[in-house]
Design a protein around this motif. Sequence first.
Motif, PDB file in Angstrom:
ATOM      1  N   VAL A 350     -46.175 -48.025   9.371  1.00  0.00           N
ATOM      2  CA  VAL A 350     -46.503 -46.833   8.587  1.00  0.00           C
ATOM      3  C   VAL A 350     -47.256 -45.808   9.434  1.00  0.00           C
ATOM      4  N   VAL A 351     -46.740 -44.587   9.455  1.00  0.00           N
ATOM      5  CA  VAL A 351     -47.446 -43.473  10.074  1.00  0.00           C
ATOM      6  C   VAL A 351     -48.304 -42.802   8.998  1.00  0.00           C
ATOM      7  N   ASP A 352     -49.589 -42.687   9.259  1.00  0.00           N
ATOM      8  CA  ASP A 352     -50.498 -42.050   8.311  1.00  0.00           C
ATOM      9  C   ASP A 352     -51.185 -40.874   8.997  1.00  0.00           C
ATOM     10  N   SER A 353     -51.225 -39.745   8.305  1.00  0.00           N
ATOM     11  CA  SER A 353     -51.803 -38.533   8.876  1.00  0.00           C
ATOM     12  C   SER A 353     -52.945 -38.021   8.001  1.00  0.00           C
ATOM     13  N   SER A 354     -53.987 -37.513   8.638  1.00  0.00           N
ATOM     14  CA  SER A 354     -55.110 -36.906   7.935  1.00  0.00           C
ATOM     15  C   SER A 354     -55.414 -35.569   8.581  1.00  0.00           C
ATOM     16  N   SER A 355     -55.786 -34.593   7.763  1.00  0.00           N
ATOM     17  CA  SER A 355     -56.144 -33.285   8.312  1.00  0.00           C
ATOM     18  C   SER A 355     -57.222 -32.648   7.465  1.00  0.00           C
ATOM     19  N   ASP A 356     -58.006 -31.790   8.106  1.00  0.00           N
ATOM     20  CA  ASP A 356     -59.093 -31.116   7.399  1.00  0.00           C
ATOM     21  C   ASP A 356     -59.330 -29.755   8.017  1.00  0.00           C
ATOM     22  N   LEU A 357     -59.704 -28.822   7.153  1.00  0.00           N
ATOM     23  CA  LEU A 357     -60.089 -27.470   7.566  1.00  0.00           C
ATOM     24  C   LEU A 357     -61.532 -27.282   7.096  1.00  0.00           C
ATOM     25  N   PRO A 358     -62.518 -27.448   7.986  1.00  0.00           N
ATOM     26  CA  PRO A 358     -63.922 -27.478   7.548  1.00  0.00           C
ATOM     27  C   PRO A 358     -64.412 -26.195   6.904  1.00  0.00           C
ATOM     28  N   TYR A 359     -63.904 -25.056   7.388  1.00  0.00           N
ATOM     29  CA  TYR A 359     -64.283 -23.779   6.770  1.00  0.00           C
ATOM     30  C   TYR A 359     -63.208 -22.752   7.089  1.00  0.00           C
ATOM     31  N   ASP A 360     -62.894 -21.922   6.114  1.00  0.00           N
ATOM     32  CA  ASP A 360     -61.932 -20.852   6.325  1.00  0.00           C
ATOM     33  C   ASP A 360     -62.323 -19.679   5.451  1.00  0.00           C
ATOM     34  N   PHE A 361     -61.876 -18.515   5.809  1.00  0.00           N
ATOM     35  CA  PHE A 361     -62.107 -17.332   4.986  1.00  0.00           C
ATOM     36  C   PHE A 361     -60.793 -16.916   4.343  1.00  0.00           C
ATOM     37  N   TYR A 362     -60.869 -15.961   3.482  1.00  0.00           N
ATOM     38  CA  TYR A 362     -59.712 -15.540   2.680  1.00  0.00           C
ATOM     39  C   TYR A 362     -58.567 -15.064   3.568  1.00  0.00           C
ATOM     40  N   ARG A 363     -57.407 -15.665   3.399  1.00  0.00           N
ATOM     41  CA  ARG A 363     -56.213 -15.264   4.138  1.00  0.00           C
ATOM     42  C   ARG A 363     -55.096 -15.049   3.128  1.00  0.00           C
ATOM     43  N   PRO A 364     -54.875 -13.806   2.709  1.00  0.00           N
ATOM     44  CA  PRO A 364     -53.925 -13.519   1.627  1.00  0.00           C
ATOM     45  C   PRO A 364     -52.550 -14.102   1.892  1.00  0.00           C
ATOM     46  N   GLY A 365     -52.002 -14.740   0.845  1.00  0.00           N
ATOM     47  CA  GLY A 365     -50.636 -15.258   0.919  1.00  0.00           C
ATOM     48  C   GLY A 365     -50.516 -16.635   1.510  1.00  0.00           C
ATOM     49  N   GLU A 366     -51.586 -17.151   2.144  1.00  0.00           N
ATOM     50  CA  GLU A 366     -51.498 -18.476   2.735  1.00  0.00           C
ATOM     51  C   GLU A 366     -51.746 -19.546   1.688  1.00  0.00           C
ATOM     52  N   GLU A 367     -51.187 -20.716   1.958  1.00  0.00           N
ATOM     53  CA  GLU A 367     -51.384 -21.848   1.043  1.00  0.00           C
ATOM     54  C   GLU A 367     -52.866 -22.202   0.991  1.00  0.00           C
ATOM     55  N   GLU A 368     -53.361 -22.506  -0.209  1.00  0.00           N
ATOM     56  CA  GLU A 368     -54.748 -22.896  -0.407  1.00  0.00           C
ATOM     57  C   GLU A 368     -55.715 -21.848   0.156  1.00  0.00           C
ATOM     58  N   GLU A 369     -55.402 -20.595  -0.128  1.00  0.00           N
ATOM     59  CA  GLU A 369     -56.285 -19.545   0.370  1.00  0.00           C
ATOM     60  C   GLU A 369     -57.691 -19.745  -0.202  1.00  0.00           C
ATOM     61  N   ARG A 370     -58.699 -19.462   0.622  1.00  0.00           N
ATOM     62  CA  ARG A 370     -60.082 -19.785   0.263  1.00  0.00           C
ATOM     63  C   ARG A 370     -60.942 -18.531   0.201  1.00  0.00           C
ATOM     64  N   LEU A 371     -61.790 -18.462  -0.800  1.00  0.00           N
ATOM     65  CA  LEU A 371     -62.799 -17.415  -0.813  1.00  0.00           C
ATOM     66  C   LEU A 371     -63.884 -17.792   0.189  1.00  0.00           C
ATOM     67  N   PRO A 372     -64.423 -16.832   0.912  1.00  0.00           N
ATOM     68  CA  PRO A 372     -65.407 -17.146   1.944  1.00  0.00           C
ATOM     69  C   PRO A 372     -66.766 -17.466   1.359  1.00  0.00           C
ATOM     70  N   ILE A 373     -67.639 -17.984   2.210  1.00  0.00           N
ATOM     71  CA  ILE A 373     -69.060 -18.051   1.893  1.00  0.00           C
ATOM     72  C   ILE A 373     -69.648 -16.733   2.369  1.00  0.00           C
ATOM     73  N   ASN A 374     -70.264 -15.998   1.467  1.00  0.00           N
ATOM     74  CA  ASN A 374     -70.831 -14.701   1.811  1.00  0.00           C
ATOM     75  C   ASN A 374     -72.353 -14.771   1.895  1.00  0.00           C
TER      76      ASN A 374
END
Length: 442
Positions: A350-374
């Motif tokens: 079994v191949v198992d994959s894990s991924s994480d994005l520790p912090y991101d800012f708003y990127r319109p149109g992208e999957e799981e777009e995030r509001l920033p910490i202001n």
Amino acid sequence: MPYKDEQLHEEKVFKDPVHRYVHVQDRVIWDLIATPEFQRLRRIKQLGTSYLTFHGAEHSRFSHSLGVYEIVRRIIGNFTDREHWDNGERLLCLCAALLHDLGHGPFSHSFEKVFKLDHEYFTQQIIRGDTQVHTILEQAEPGFAQKVADVIDKTYEDQLVVSLISSQIDADRMDYLQRDAYFTGVSYGHFDMERILRVMRPREDQAVIKYTGMHAVEDYIMSRYQMYWQVYFHPVTRSAEVILSKILHRAKYLYENQYTFKLEPFHFVAFFNERPTLDDYLKLDEAVVFYYFHLWQEEDDAVLRDLCERFMNRRLFKYIEFNPNQQMKDYQELYRLFQETGIDPDYYLVVDSSSDLPYDFYRPGEEEERLPINLLMSDGSLRELSRQSDIVDAISGKKRTDHKLYFPEDDLRSLDDGPVKQRIMELLHLDEPWKGARNHAD
């Protein structure tokens, strides 16, 4: 006094290892905690299979939910009489915080993936359905249950309320990082929450952080980063999740192919058919799942029997690092060699994959777009965190992905000597122990 505003005659407290005490003064909150739907969370572990890696990680969704409620209670206590905060939303915030994880199933995310479920959907179903939770919320105010569901769905009109429970710096994350660090015994998840709560300020659509608290937020983000890679994505935990997932897949496959179980898996049938009702969902918790796994150790099907015995007795798969872009030919060869030996690669390679994005800012149109910490600057303006912090800027938008290849080393070593075994050992580096699979207690 209306039920919605009713206070307990005497404040109730829960002794808590993270927050010292969880305080309850509202009758509605006290009654919600007593419902069967909320009490069920005592039987759902917060960290799924992590207890097989960190033996102290036995804490529940129940304790986490109380913790999120307590943090929100403290936040809105600091918000009272501040601009942009409507104190009429107080009880809504508290209820949404308390109930935000109500729909988690046994082993949470692993279970969801196998049966194509969404815990947030079931959280909303419990809140809106024929449940004691729904009755209490509607008793507080007609339509109140829908408001709570909307907060959890992130569609509630007052996005400030939503941001307290679901954002990049919310009560949910602040509790689980500290709680999970405490029960796993690691130091990574600790940060200065007291400072963050002191400098958090309400704005029209989200909570922001006073600029003087930036360093506490940097610490929080780095804590989150470390927790994901040292605890949540720990390769031994992932090995247990792989086996858990394969058990459920195998049981579903056997059911669909008219296999006769020694005991009909009544609690799973609706899930095997991918048509669970709310009642089916609420009847299934980890105690029930463990019961079936215990019984399935005696099943006639060798694969189901072996996988359950492995999971129940922590005889986990070993692993090696795997690069799918460079090693797919090796994987395909291993798949064929496993078949030759009679080891089913669909369950044991079994191949198992894990991924994480520790912090991101708003990127319109992208999957799981995030509001920033202001950050709230001294002149009253807002500045996105990564534009002020070099530390956060260095990791913003950087998604890290890790791949592992899991396999049963014990079964492979017991194979008869020959060219097939030798080739498998070479491909998995099992002839070089210092380069191969780590001991599963690491």
